[in-house]
Design an enzyme around this catalytic site. Structure first.
Site, PDB file in Angstrom:
ATOM      1  N   GLY A  28      29.517  39.928  43.395  1.00 27.69           N
ATOM      2  CA  GLY A  28      29.466  38.970  42.291  1.00 27.69           C
ATOM      3  C   GLY A  28      28.741  39.443  41.048  1.00 27.69           C
ATOM      4  O   GLY A  28      28.236  38.623  40.281  1.00 27.69           O
ATOM      5  N   MET A  69      38.986  38.975  46.383  1.00 30.57           N
ATOM      6  CA  MET A  69      39.861  39.929  47.065  1.00 30.57           C
ATOM      7  C   MET A  69      40.961  39.236  47.859  1.00 30.57           C
ATOM      8  O   MET A  69      40.987  39.288  49.095  1.00 30.57           O
ATOM      9  CB  MET A  69      39.020  40.834  47.982  1.00 30.57           C
ATOM     10  CG  MET A  69      37.889  41.554  47.280  1.00 30.57           C
ATOM     11  SD  MET A  69      38.466  42.586  45.934  1.00 30.57           S
ATOM     12  CE  MET A  69      39.084  43.967  46.877  1.00 30.57           C
ATOM     13  N   HIS A 105      40.163  44.126  36.504  1.00 22.84           N
ATOM     14  CA  HIS A 105      40.632  45.162  37.422  1.00 22.84           C
ATOM     15  C   HIS A 105      40.006  46.491  36.993  1.00 22.84           C
ATOM     16  O   HIS A 105      40.038  46.833  35.806  1.00 22.84           O
ATOM     17  CB  HIS A 105      42.161  45.234  37.369  1.00 22.84           C
ATOM     18  CG  HIS A 105      42.717  46.246  38.322  1.00 22.84           C
ATOM     19  ND1 HIS A 105      42.801  46.016  39.676  1.00 22.84           N
ATOM     20  CD2 HIS A 105      43.188  47.503  38.128  1.00 22.84           C
ATOM     21  CE1 HIS A 105      43.315  47.085  40.263  1.00 22.84           C
ATOM     22  NE2 HIS A 105      43.556  48.005  39.350  1.00 22.84           N
ATOM     23  N   LEU A 129      50.932  41.431  41.272  1.00 27.03           N
ATOM     24  CA  LEU A 129      49.547  41.888  41.403  1.00 27.03           C
ATOM     25  C   LEU A 129      49.148  42.849  40.274  1.00 27.03           C
ATOM     26  O   LEU A 129      49.837  43.855  40.046  1.00 27.03           O
ATOM     27  CB  LEU A 129      49.385  42.586  42.767  1.00 27.03           C
ATOM     28  CG  LEU A 129      47.979  43.095  43.091  1.00 27.03           C
ATOM     29  CD1 LEU A 129      47.022  41.956  43.354  1.00 27.03           C
ATOM     30  CD2 LEU A 129      48.018  44.043  44.283  1.00 27.03           C
TER      31      LEU A 129
HETATM   32  C1  GRF Z   1      34.857  44.949  40.288  1.00 30.65           C
HETATM   33  O1  GRF Z   1      34.975  46.333  40.218  1.00 30.65           O
HETATM   34  C2  GRF Z   1      36.102  44.290  39.758  1.00 30.65           C
HETATM   35  O2  GRF Z   1      36.719  45.009  38.727  1.00 30.65           O
HETATM   36  C3  GRF Z   1      36.995  44.269  40.960  1.00 30.65           C
HETATM   37  O3  GRF Z   1      36.153  44.040  42.054  1.00 30.65           O
HETATM   38  C4  GRF Z   1      34.825  44.461  41.730  1.00 30.65           C
HETATM   39  C5  GRF Z   1      33.966  43.254  41.901  1.00 30.65           C
HETATM   40  O4  GRF Z   1      32.599  43.527  41.740  1.00 30.65           O
HETATM   41  N1  GRF Z   1      38.060  43.305  40.803  1.00 30.65           N
HETATM   42  P1  GRF Z   1      31.563  42.329  41.605  1.00 30.65           P
HETATM   43  O5  GRF Z   1      31.754  41.465  42.852  1.00 30.65           O
HETATM   44  O6  GRF Z   1      31.870  41.582  40.352  1.00 30.65           O
HETATM   45  O7  GRF Z   1      30.228  42.971  41.596  1.00 30.65           O
END
Ligand code: GRF
Length: 201
Positions: A12, A90, A109, A144
């Site tokens: 997060g 995810m 992303h 996606l």
């Molecule tokens: C980040 O690299 C984001 O781009 C990807 O997942 C990761 C999440 O990291 N979708 P966090 O949970 O925000 O630290």
């Protein structure tokens, strides 16, 4: 005040960057809820410490994607959101869920889309030998990692870069561009024109 709902699955750190910017820059918005599909998502503690409502809708408790997405949608809609922010969420989303939030759901992303969709983007970048890598903030569509692009940020790939070093440098940049785009959206400065995103000054 606009309502923002943030979805996470883990650490997060992007959610934290958005929460911090919302508070320190006094956006005309409120982080109405942080919702996770995993009970052990580390980001939930940060949200709770900041007085933000947290919810967990456990994905593995549902028989299929449709059932999970529909429960998630119900939880999200309880907060009357103007914007849904996916921040390390995810999950592959069903078309019905994506359609319901068309034009008001953003994702970040960790690559310069359309290169390197899916997982392990830093490995993909190293394997491809690109000299520029980065991150993309885009609207979410059914395909996606393919929606209209709101912002991108690039970094140089150095000879001694590894997946870890790249991921760290890209993440630092993510923390800058994601809050910026969310703020632009909240301020009504973002317009979708076909597949292109126009941002007014
Ligand atoms: C980040 O690299 C984001 O781009 C990807 O997942 C990761 C999440 O990291 N979708 P966090 O949970 O925000 O630290």
């Amino acid at each position: 005040m606009k309502n923002i709902v943030i979805l996470i699955s883990g650490r997060g750190s992007n959610m934290q960057a958005i929460v911090e910017a919302c508070i320190s820059e006094q956006w005309p918005a409120k982080i109405a809820a942080v919702i996770s599909n995993k009970t052990d998502a580390a980001g939930l503690a940060f949200a709770a410490q900041h007085g933000i409502q947290t919810e967990v809708v456990v994905s593995k408790d549902f028989a299929n994607r449709e059932a999970f997405d529909s429960a998630l949608q119900k939880t999200i809609d309880g907060y009357a959101p103007d914007l849904i922010v996916l921040a390390g969420f995810m999950r592959i989303l069903t078309p019905a869920f994506v359609d319901h939030y068309a034009g008001r759901m953003l994702n970040i992303h960790p690559s310069l889309l359309p290169s390197f969709v899916g997982l392990a983007t830093h490995k993909q970048a190293l394997d491809a030998g690109v000299k520029l890598h980065g991150a993309t903030v885009h609207f979410v569509t059914a395909e996606l990692d393919h929606g209209p692009i709101a912002a991108q940020i690039a970094i140089q790939v150095e000879d001694d870069d590894t997946e870890d070093s790249l991921s760290q440098r890209v993440l630092e940049q993510e923390h800058l561009i994601y809050p910026k785009v969310v703020r632009q959206f909240i301020e009504g400065r973002i317009r979708l024109v076909g597949n292109r995103v126009r941002i007014s000054k």
